[in-house]
Design a protein around this motif. Structure first.
Motif, PDB file in Angstrom:
ATOM      1  N   HIS A   1      48.620  89.903  64.613  1.00 51.08           N
ATOM      2  CA  HIS A   1      47.913  89.823  63.332  1.00 51.08           C
ATOM      3  C   HIS A   1      47.000  88.598  63.389  1.00 51.08           C
ATOM      4  O   HIS A   1      47.268  87.651  64.134  1.00 51.08           O
ATOM      5  N   HIS A   2      45.920  88.608  62.582  1.00 56.32           N
ATOM      6  CA  HIS A   2      44.991  87.469  62.685  1.00 56.32           C
ATOM      7  C   HIS A   2      45.670  86.158  62.295  1.00 56.32           C
ATOM      8  O   HIS A   2      45.376  85.093  62.848  1.00 56.32           O
ATOM      9  N   ASP A   3      46.645  86.199  61.338  1.00 60.15           N
ATOM     10  CA  ASP A   3      47.386  84.979  60.997  1.00 60.15           C
ATOM     11  C   ASP A   3      48.211  84.503  62.182  1.00 60.15           C
ATOM     12  O   ASP A   3      48.303  83.291  62.447  1.00 60.15           O
ATOM     13  N   GLU A   4      48.830  85.434  62.878  1.00 61.28           N
ATOM     14  CA  GLU A   4      49.621  85.062  64.049  1.00 61.28           C
ATOM     15  C   GLU A   4      48.758  84.373  65.099  1.00 61.28           C
ATOM     16  O   GLU A   4      49.177  83.384  65.719  1.00 61.28           O
TER      17      GLU A   4
ATOM     18  N   MET B   1      51.059  99.095  63.426  1.00 54.89           N
ATOM     19  CA  MET B   1      49.655  98.685  63.325  1.00 54.89           C
ATOM     20  C   MET B   1      48.836  99.669  62.488  1.00 54.89           C
ATOM     21  O   MET B   1      47.613  99.641  62.522  1.00 54.89           O
ATOM     22  N   GLU B   2      49.526 100.525  61.723  1.00 55.64           N
ATOM     23  CA  GLU B   2      48.827 101.503  60.894  1.00 55.64           C
ATOM     24  C   GLU B   2      48.382 100.862  59.586  1.00 55.64           C
ATOM     25  O   GLU B   2      49.216 100.303  58.858  1.00 55.64           O
ATOM     26  N   PRO B   3      47.115 100.925  59.240  1.00 59.83           N
ATOM     27  CA  PRO B   3      46.624 100.245  58.039  1.00 59.83           C
ATOM     28  C   PRO B   3      47.147 100.814  56.730  1.00 59.83           C
ATOM     29  O   PRO B   3      47.139 100.121  55.709  1.00 59.83           O
TER      30      PRO B   3
ATOM     31  N   GLN C   1      46.446  94.185  59.432  1.00 61.71           N
ATOM     32  CA  GLN C   1      46.944  94.107  60.809  1.00 61.71           C
ATOM     33  C   GLN C   1      45.834  94.426  61.806  1.00 61.71           C
ATOM     34  O   GLN C   1      45.068  95.365  61.616  1.00 61.71           O
ATOM     35  N   ALA C   2      45.741  93.624  62.873  1.00 59.07           N
ATOM     36  CA  ALA C   2      44.761  93.873  63.929  1.00 59.07           C
ATOM     37  C   ALA C   2      45.044  95.206  64.616  1.00 59.07           C
ATOM     38  O   ALA C   2      46.190  95.660  64.681  1.00 59.07           O
TER      39      ALA C   2
ATOM     40  N   ARG D   1      40.184  94.987  62.956  1.00 60.24           N
ATOM     41  CA  ARG D   1      41.205  95.247  61.951  1.00 60.24           C
ATOM     42  C   ARG D   1      40.542  96.068  60.852  1.00 60.24           C
ATOM     43  O   ARG D   1      39.330  96.274  60.898  1.00 60.24           O
ATOM     44  N   PRO D   2      41.267  96.569  59.880  1.00 62.96           N
ATOM     45  CA  PRO D   2      40.660  97.446  58.877  1.00 62.96           C
ATOM     46  C   PRO D   2      39.399  96.840  58.256  1.00 62.96           C
ATOM     47  O   PRO D   2      39.413  95.713  57.747  1.00 62.96           O
TER      48      PRO D   2
END
Length: 549
Positions: free
Chosen positions: A45-48, A436-438, A446-447, A532-533
């Motif tokens: 994830h971009h935060d990760e 990873m499903e939006p 989620q990326a 990501r979405p």
């Protein structure tokens, strides 16, 4: 869903110690395995990726500067140790959340006195495969740490008060102070926890004071003097634990006392930043934001936790005050996080924790109160030996009562089995198939797995990480998690607009950019991908890079 008995763990039939230990071990083993399985499979994830990049910077420069937008330093410092010891990759980055996620489940076994053996096992079982608890224990964020520290603080506080006049109280005071310090060093919602628990302690203390005053019929001044004098002997140890709390907080925020910080500046920055985020509703949502998440993923915890609140508040027993606090904690958490305008899925774990404990306690009490076959046989024998008209009347009534109880038991077991199956399916689905499903409620921004394909394409270029020049362009600087995955490519550069170059090795730009107006189409290939979405990008690369393929 209510039993007709008082809740008293000492009087409820318990399981054998051997069976208790075996079941407990299996639950913890299951919690560990389900969190470790394919841990590095999901794209960051971009935060990760931001957290991981901060950790790398800390590891390389030994410098850290607190920014409340990215939360406290504990996660970075602890993960830096993991990186140094085990290497740097997606899996090792998530090991600290896994550790604290499993440790929080293990902590529940310290509440055996309050929950009973069955209550502990049910609580641990429910939280071991709770879809949200598992998902965010496999996520490089601070929330599993906060969950562990919150529960450790509660246990430390309870045991300290329980042993108030015994030397055994000191380790529990240290546990509470240390846990709270790590929580404050991890994420700013630790202040919410302090506020929530502090409010309860204040209200409860006032109630106890008022009850004592009315019972003893003393003057208000005399009552105050007596209460203060009874507290005074404990002031030194509380001050020492406060000093320990401040030391741990400053240890992490100053990066082992290498950077200048003050406690006031830390707290002021945290409050000012997050109050502003709440005011502008940066990530706003409706008041009921967490209810659909709880209904979709946490149905057994939500249903039986709610039943537990009603059940334990109606019944009186030796642990009534504990369940009053637990109910307060569950309801207040839901209301607080529902009110705050920072609505993100990972905050649901702070609601799930107390509700899950209540659910487990209720189920433990429910099944402890179910008559065994031996008890039923004894009841039948007593009925057969009864000779009086009154006893015959009672005998006629008992089967009807037993039938109603049996139906209620069957109904509850049916709901439990159905919701457990649904929750387990959701846990497996959201963690291993749809992670990873939006359109999943849990997978906020989620990326995309496309990033893995982009990296595979880049990795087979005939230039390696030391020489390949990659330009990444985004006017909003929202290109995460690409910097994490391109961390080994030394010549990668990031821009808000395409740099003025006649020739690129490779360049990644938003999909709407018309790069073939600036580069020769016959010399460059392109690859479209979703970051990501809502974030579509294109990789343009020199076809000469494919010569060796």
């Amino acid at each position: 869903m209510q039993q007709g008995q008082d809740y008293n763990t000492e009087n409820s039939p318990e399981i054998s110690e051997k069976k208790y230990r075996i079941l407990g071990f299996l639950i913890i083993l299951f919690a560990l395995l389900i969190r470790l399985f394919d841990l590095g499979d999901r794209v960051f994830h971009h935060d990760e990726s931001v957290h991981a990049s901060f950790t790398l910077k800390l590891l390389e420069t030994e410098q850290y500067r607190y920014d409340p937008a990215y939360h406290g330093p504990f996660l970075f410092h602890s993960t830096a140790v993991v990186f140094h010891s085990l290497g740097i990759n997606d899996t090792t980055a998530r090991l600290i959340p896994v550790f604290f996620g499993v440790a929080a489940t293990l902590l529940l076994f310290l509440l055996k006195k309050e929950l009973g053996e069955r209550g502990v096992l049910w609580s641990a079982f429910l939280l071991s495969f709770s879809p949200s608890m598992v998902y965010f224990s496999r996520f490089f964020r601070n929330d599993p740490i906060i969950v562990f520290c919150t529960l450790a603080t509660v246990i430390g506080g309870i045991r300290y008060l329980e042993n108030l006049h015994s030397p055994k109280r000191y380790p529990y005071l240290i546990l509470a102070a240390t846990s709270l310090a790590i929580a404050v060093s991890s994420k700013e919602n630790a202040y919410l926890i302090i506020f929530m628990f502090g409010a309860y302690a204040g209200i409860y203390s006032l109630y106890r004071f008022y009850s004592y005053w009315k019972k003893e019929k003393l003057s208000l001044k005399r009552t105050l003097v007596l209460k203060i004098s009874s507290i005074f002997p404990f002031v030194p140890e509380v001050l020492i634990s406060g000093t320990l709390f401040i030391f741990i907080v400053m240890l992490f925020y100053t990066s082992l006392f290498r950077t200048p910080e003050t406690l006031f500046s830390i707290v002021e920055r945290a409050f000012s930043h997050w109050m502003e985020m709440h005011r502008i509703e940066r990530i706003g949502g409706p008041f009921y934001f967490y209810i659909p998440i709880l209904l979709v993923y946490e149905s057994p915890i939500l249903i039986f936790g709610t039943a537990g609140i009603v059940h334990f508040l109606k019944k009186k027993g030796e642990n009534t005050s504990f369940f009053m606090f637990l109910s307060y904690w569950a309801v207040t958490s839901l209301l607080l996080y529902s009110y705050l305008q920072e609505k993100v899925p990972w905050l649901v774990v702070h609601i799930v924790l107390p509700v899950g404990i209540l659910a487990g306690a209720y189920l433990g009490d429910f099944f402890s109160g179910t008559p065994s076959r031996r008890q039923k046989n004894l009841l039948e024998t007593e009925n057969m030996n009864s000779g009086t008209e009154n006893m015959n009347f009672e005998t006629d009534k008992k089967p009807a009562f037993g039938t109603k109880r049996s139906r209620a038991h069957t109904f509850v077991v049916g709901i439990l089995a159905l919701t457990l199956i649904i929750s387990l399916i959701q846990c497996i689905s959201v963690n291993f198939y749809r992670s990873m499903e939006p359109d999943e409620l849990m997978t906020y921004s989620q990326a995309s797995s496309d990033i893995q394909q982009v990296m595979k394409k880049i990795e087979v270029f005939n230039q390696g990480p030391e020489t390949l020049r990659i330009s990444v362009v985004d006017p909003d600087n929202l290109y995460w998690p690409l910097p994490w995955y391109l961390r080994d490519y030394e010549k990668t550069a990031y821009y808000t607009k395409p740099p003025a170059k006649a020739k690129y090795d490779a360049i990644i730009v938003p999909a709407e950019y018309q790069m073939y107006k600036e580069i020769q189409e016959e010399g460059y290939a392109s690859y479209n991908f979703t970051l990501r979405p809502g974030k579509e990008f294109t990789l343009y690369y020199n076809k000469e890079l494919e010569n060796s393929i």
